[in-house]
Design a protein around this motif. Structure first.
Motif, PDB file in Angstrom:
ATOM      1  N   ARG A  37       0.618  -0.799  -0.121  1.00 30.46           N
ATOM      2  CA  ARG A  37      -0.374   0.186   0.142  1.00 30.46           C
ATOM      3  C   ARG A  37       0.664   0.540   0.321  1.00 30.46           C
ATOM      4  N   HIS A  38       1.911   0.830  -0.072  1.00 30.85           N
ATOM      5  CA  HIS A  38       3.030   2.286   0.090  1.00 30.85           C
ATOM      6  C   HIS A  38       3.827   2.800  -1.567  1.00 30.85           C
ATOM      7  N   GLN A  39       4.770   3.211  -1.941  1.00 33.01           N
ATOM      8  CA  GLN A  39       4.940   2.910  -3.118  1.00 33.01           C
ATOM      9  C   GLN A  39       6.230   2.468  -3.341  1.00 33.01           C
ATOM     10  N   GLY A  40       6.412   1.922  -4.432  1.00 33.82           N
ATOM     11  CA  GLY A  40       6.164   0.899  -5.313  1.00 33.82           C
ATOM     12  C   GLY A  40       5.898  -0.328  -5.461  1.00 33.82           C
ATOM     13  N   PRO A  41       6.304  -1.352  -6.317  1.00 32.53           N
ATOM     14  CA  PRO A  41       4.988  -1.755  -7.059  1.00 32.53           C
ATOM     15  C   PRO A  41       4.379  -1.654  -6.308  1.00 32.53           C
ATOM     16  N   ILE A  59       4.846  -7.793  -8.973  1.00 35.50           N
ATOM     17  CA  ILE A  59       3.261  -7.605 -10.069  1.00 35.50           C
ATOM     18  C   ILE A  59       2.808  -5.906  -9.855  1.00 35.50           C
ATOM     19  N   GLU A  60       2.887  -5.503 -10.877  1.00 37.08           N
ATOM     20  CA  GLU A  60       2.351  -4.109 -11.149  1.00 37.08           C
ATOM     21  C   GLU A  60       0.720  -4.032 -12.105  1.00 37.08           C
ATOM     22  N   ILE A  61       0.102  -3.323 -11.355  1.00 35.86           N
ATOM     23  CA  ILE A  61      -1.555  -3.193 -12.035  1.00 35.86           C
ATOM     24  C   ILE A  61      -2.033  -1.537 -11.896  1.00 35.86           C
ATOM     25  N   HIS A  62      -2.117  -1.991 -13.526  1.00 37.95           N
ATOM     26  CA  HIS A  62      -2.960  -0.495 -13.759  1.00 37.95           C
ATOM     27  C   HIS A  62      -3.905  -0.381 -14.643  1.00 37.95           C
ATOM     28  N   GLU A  63      -5.238   0.536 -14.605  1.00 36.12           N
ATOM     29  CA  GLU A  63      -6.512  -0.022 -15.378  1.00 36.12           C
ATOM     30  C   GLU A  63      -6.798  -0.189 -16.848  1.00 36.12           C
ATOM     31  N   ARG A  64      -4.820   0.889 -17.395  1.00 37.88           N
ATOM     32  CA  ARG A  64      -4.650   1.243 -19.421  1.00 37.88           C
ATOM     33  C   ARG A  64      -3.268   0.879 -18.855  1.00 37.88           C
ATOM     34  N   SER A  65      -2.607   0.044 -19.679  1.00 35.48           N
ATOM     35  CA  SER A  65      -1.261  -0.269 -19.663  1.00 35.48           C
ATOM     36  C   SER A  65      -0.182   0.913 -19.911  1.00 35.48           C
ATOM     37  N   SER A  66      -0.853   2.078 -20.715  1.00 34.19           N
ATOM     38  CA  SER A  66       0.301   3.426 -20.821  1.00 34.19           C
ATOM     39  C   SER A  66      -0.070   4.052 -19.435  1.00 34.19           C
ATOM     40  N   ASP A  67      -0.993   3.609 -18.713  1.00 32.11           N
ATOM     41  CA  ASP A  67      -0.116   4.043 -16.703  1.00 32.11           C
ATOM     42  C   ASP A  67       0.885   3.688 -16.390  1.00 32.11           C
ATOM     43  N   TRP A  68       1.834   2.623 -17.255  1.00 25.66           N
ATOM     44  CA  TRP A  68       3.387   2.416 -17.268  1.00 25.66           C
ATOM     45  C   TRP A  68       3.481   3.607 -16.722  1.00 25.66           C
ATOM     46  N   TYR A  69       3.765   4.436 -18.395  1.00 28.74           N
ATOM     47  CA  TYR A  69       4.701   5.678 -18.627  1.00 28.74           C
ATOM     48  C   TYR A  69       3.754   6.854 -17.830  1.00 28.74           C
ATOM     49  N   GLN A  70       2.921   6.766 -17.950  1.00 28.35           N
ATOM     50  CA  GLN A  70       1.982   7.863 -17.182  1.00 28.35           C
ATOM     51  C   GLN A  70       2.438   8.085 -15.879  1.00 28.35           C
ATOM     52  N   HIS A  71       2.797   7.290 -15.461  1.00 27.40           N
ATOM     53  CA  HIS A  71       3.567   7.279 -14.385  1.00 27.40           C
ATOM     54  C   HIS A  71       5.082   7.189 -13.226  1.00 27.40           C
ATOM     55  N   HIS A  72       5.823   7.430 -14.579  1.00 31.02           N
ATOM     56  CA  HIS A  72       7.305   7.062 -14.962  1.00 31.02           C
ATOM     57  C   HIS A  72       7.624   6.144 -14.325  1.00 31.02           C
ATOM     58  N   HIS A  73       7.160   4.767 -14.788  1.00 29.11           N
ATOM     59  CA  HIS A  73       7.799   3.933 -14.075  1.00 29.11           C
ATOM     60  C   HIS A  73       9.184   3.542 -15.010  1.00 29.11           C
ATOM     61  N   GLU A  74       9.338   3.473 -16.654  1.00 31.46           N
ATOM     62  CA  GLU A  74       9.728   3.014 -16.914  1.00 31.46           C
ATOM     63  C   GLU A  74      11.617   3.603 -17.003  1.00 31.46           C
ATOM     64  N   THR A  75      11.410   4.276 -16.413  1.00 29.14           N
ATOM     65  CA  THR A  75      12.503   5.253 -15.457  1.00 29.14           C
ATOM     66  C   THR A  75      13.054   5.326 -13.679  1.00 29.14           C
ATOM     67  N   ILE A  83       7.419  -8.828 -12.824  1.00 26.80           N
ATOM     68  CA  ILE A  83       7.951 -10.234 -13.747  1.00 26.80           C
ATOM     69  C   ILE A  83       6.573  -9.996 -14.499  1.00 26.80           C
ATOM     70  N   LEU A  84       4.725  -9.425 -14.545  1.00 25.50           N
ATOM     71  CA  LEU A  84       3.630  -9.403 -15.365  1.00 25.50           C
ATOM     72  C   LEU A  84       3.405  -7.655 -14.834  1.00 25.50           C
ATOM     73  N   HIS A  85       3.034  -7.474 -15.945  1.00 26.01           N
ATOM     74  CA  HIS A  85       2.078  -5.955 -16.056  1.00 26.01           C
ATOM     75  C   HIS A  85       0.122  -6.207 -15.951  1.00 26.01           C
ATOM     76  N   VAL A  86      -0.172  -6.510 -14.873  1.00 29.59           N
ATOM     77  CA  VAL A  86      -1.861  -6.466 -14.814  1.00 29.59           C
ATOM     78  C   VAL A  86      -2.688  -5.409 -15.501  1.00 29.59           C
ATOM     79  N   VAL A  87      -3.492  -5.689 -16.449  1.00 31.03           N
ATOM     80  CA  VAL A  87      -4.085  -4.171 -17.233  1.00 31.03           C
ATOM     81  C   VAL A  87      -5.475  -4.971 -17.130  1.00 31.03           C
ATOM     82  N   GLY A  88      -6.314  -3.420 -17.299  1.00 34.36           N
ATOM     83  CA  GLY A  88      -7.379  -3.582 -17.195  1.00 34.36           C
ATOM     84  C   GLY A  88      -7.971  -3.500 -18.761  1.00 34.36           C
TER      85      GLY A  88
END
Length: 446
Positions: A37-41, A59-75, A83-88
């Motif tokens: 429930r804190h910062q991080g995956p 595991i990282e979960i987002h409503e949309r896969s583009s949220d990965w970049y919206q939240h700047h996880h790529e950096t 190990i797995l990106h779970v999305v709606g």
């Protein structure tokens, strides 16, 4: 809704159809991981089999896969072990980590029945919205959840006392006195009594502890109640002619000058719809009795082994003048105006128990923590609209531990619509995967 995706993943409420990544590889969730429930995956240390390979990681979960970049996880290197990106919904395929690793993605569909039930919980006009299923819960489920809620509430109260102690120069004595004073407000005047207590220097007034009149002058003066402007308009003439009021006021002015005292704003006190026995004047007079008879000391509280001993310690009546008055200049039938049994029970629940628990945590002493829980189990349940509401739903409410648990449930979960963190909500979504509207209508076949 991302929150619901988290819930479905955490409790593995997956659709009946097989799970696959977006590129067609079969997915088996061996362990959903630890919810973060804190910062991080979102989930740590999950175990997921993708194709023929067992992966262990986050595991990282987002409503949309583009949220990965919206939240700047790529950096962000903190997401390098995902190990797995779970999305709606998939709206981007090229999901990569900070080291350039391409992540597999999986679309997670919330089962329709779960989504409908959750929506019903959020929008139902009934309160609590889960009332239809409460009576059918297993005893073990109810007992474990009530115990957790009771401990959670006690821990929160303990944290508040520890913070109060920090603000009061790390004095346990001052923290106890202020907590006791706050709860003498019995809800309506709780904030005002805490403000008042913070205007009382225990080290200063200790020199006058054997003089009840001077302590009363300080207590009432610091409360702002010896200011002529604090006198109710309709009773002001009687109060100004009251010899005791004038004596008390004169004594306070002398002591205020001697110790450089500054009173609180008398306008903080509330009188509307209060019964006379709950007027601040009566509660202050009772606190004078406790203080002058050395019954407000933490050391004495810590010596109490039983509920009865704690009640005896806090039992008090008013000083002589207030036996025949509720306000300055306004007489009442003669009475010692003792604290009632119900008031003593509330003081034990809201003061004695949390202080024992907080002090036990601070001292790393299990005996005080155990005593706090023992007192809660021995005290009768509080009687209020919250406990009556849950009793009407079918829950057993016998002890103060029960009532504290249910107050916690309503204020921290129901009022916030936090059904996804509630075990009753979990049982409803898991066992009754049909809309509440179906449960509310007996004509619909189940």
């Amino acid at each position: 809704m991302e929150q619901l995706l988290h819930y479905v993943w955490k409790h593995k409420m997956f659709p009946l159809s097989a799970l696959h990544t977006t590129d067609g590889q079969p997915v088996e969730v061996v362990d959903a991981g630890l919810h973060n429930r804190h910062q991080g995956p979102d989930f740590f240390n999950a175990k997921v089999k993708i194709g023929e390979t067992l992966w262990v990681g986050n595991i990282e979960i987002h409503e949309r896969s583009s949220d990965w970049y919206q939240h700047h996880h790529e950096t962000d290197e903190a997401y390098g072990n995902v190990i797995l990106h779970v999305v709606g919904t998939v709206d981007r395929d090229d999901i990569v980590t900070s080291d350039g690793k391409r992540l597999p993605q999986m679309v997670l569909k919330v089962p329709q029945s779960v989504a409908e039930n959750y929506q019903s919980l959020l929008t139902s006009d009934s309160y609590p919205p889960c009332h239809r299923v409460v009576s059918g819960l297993g005893k073990l489920t109810v007992h474990s959840w009530m115990s957790a809620l009771s401990a959670e509430r006690l821990s929160q109260k303990s944290d508040a006392i520890m913070e109060r102690r920090r603000q009061l120069n790390c004095s346990w004595e001052a923290a106890y006195f202020t907590t006791l004073a706050r709860n003498f407000g019995f809800g309506v005047n709780g904030e005002a009594f805490e403000t008042w207590a913070r205007h009382i220097s225990l080290t200063t007034i200790a020199h006058h502890r054997d003089n009840e009149f001077q302590i009363e002058a300080i207590f009432f003066g610091q409360a702002g109640l010896l200011d002529d402007a604090a006198l109710p308009g309709r009773y002001q003439p009687q109060a100004l002619d009251d010899a005791y009021y004038q004596r008390l006021r004169k004594e306070y002015l002398y002591l205020a000058h001697k110790f450089t005292l500054t009173p609180m704003d008398h306008r903080l006190w509330r009188f509307l719809r209060l019964r006379p026995q709950n007027f601040p004047h009566i509660r202050l007079a009772q606190l004078v009795g406790l203080y002058c008879h050395h019954r407000s000391e933490l050391s004495l509280l810590l010596e109490c082994q039983t509920v009865d001993e704690a009640k005896q310690l806090l039992s008090t009546s008013v000083t002589d003048y207030w036996k025949t008055h509720y306000l300055f200049g306004v007489e009442s039938p003669s009475s010692d105006k003792h604290l009632s049994e119900a008031s003593l029970n509330l003081l034990l629940v809201n003061t004695v128990v949390p202080v024992l628990f907080a002090f036990g945590r601070y001292q790393h002493s299990e005996k005080y923590c155990d005593r706090a829980f023992m007192f809660l189990e021995q005290l009768k349940a509080e009687q209020n609209f919250i406990t009556r509401m849950w009793r009407d739903c079918g829950l057993k409410v016998d002890t103060a531990a029960d009532s504290q648990a249910l107050i916690q449930l309503k204020t921290r979960y129901c009022d916030r619509k936090d059904c996804l963190r509630c075990r009753i909500g979990y049982e409803f979504l898991r066992q009754r995967q049909q809309p509440l509207s179906t449960l509310d209508n007996p004509d619909i076949q189940q």
